[in-house]
Each structure stands twice: as structure tokens, then as C-alpha cells.
Scaffold this active site. Sequence first.
Site: not given
Ligand code: AMP
Length: 118
Positions: A99, A93, A86, A30-31, A101
Site C-alpha cells: 500500500h 510494515q 513501508n 487510514d483507520i 500511504h
Molecule cells: P503499514 O505500517 O505501512 O503496514 O500501514 C498499515 C496501515 O493500515 C496503518 O496505518 C493502519 O492504521 C492501517 N489500517 C489497518 N487496518 C485498517 C483498516 N481496517 N482500515 C483502514 N486502515 C487500516
Amino acid sequence: MSDCIFCRIVRGEIPSKKIYEDEEIFAFHDINPIAPVHFMIVPKVHVGSLMDVDPSHQKALGHILLKANELARGQGLNEGFRTIINTGRIGHQEVYHLHVHILGGPEPLGSMLKRRAP
Ligand code: AMP
Ligand code: ZN
């Protein structure tokens, strides 16, 4: 071809810190991590959320859960970890490509959600 951000990561069009990939699934850090170890496992096929799955996704989703332990151990999570999916507006979400986590670290993560005052 989907321009969804996670589809683009899967295709290598957006850089990511990849942990694992095979024909069905892709795992990357995760970024914006919220735990010492925080990565995600996604199906390569685009599916928006758990609200959009159908039987054609069964194999990839099962594969993600079967791989979770191995990939978590590969990140040093030998004493457990948390999995979070989520889903939708209520589930907060943010990225609409399903995805899972995986979160963990040396210390216990604490309770899953903060209890609201009665
Ligand atoms: P969610 O709230 O479950 O949809 O989580 C989305 C996740 O994606 C968040 O924890 C973000 O930090 C992560 N995210 C968004 N863009 C990127 C990216 N380019 N590379 C890696 N993680 C990302
Ligand atoms: Zn996608």
C-alpha cells in the site's frame, strides 16, 4: 481467496471509507490517521510488499503513482503531500498487502525521519 485484511477491504467484506476504485486499484482512508489527511492506495491484486513485486505488477503500481496526485487533490492536498511505502520488518510494515500511504494537511509535515544523534 486471500483473507488478507486489505484484500477483504477491496472485496467490500470489511467496511472502509473508500475514496476511489477502478479495475486495478482501490483507495481508502487510514483507520488510524497520523496526519489531517491520510489515505492509502493499494493494488487490487494481492502482493505482500515491495519485496514481492514482479513485472506482472508494473501496470498497477504505475497506475497508483499516476493517480496519487489526482486523489490527493480531491482530498484538498493542493500544495503537496507525502507518499510512504513501508516495506518489510526494517520498514516497519504492519499490513502485508502493498500500500502507498498519502499524507498531508494544511501545515507542512516536517522532515521525513528524525535524525539520530551521531
Ligand atoms: P503499514 O505500517 O505501512 O503496514 O500501514 C498499515 C496501515 O493500515 C496503518 O496505518 C493502519 O492504521 C492501517 N489500517 C489497518 N487496518 C485498517 C483498516 N481496517 N482500515 C483502514 N486502515 C487500516
Ligand atoms: Zn491482500
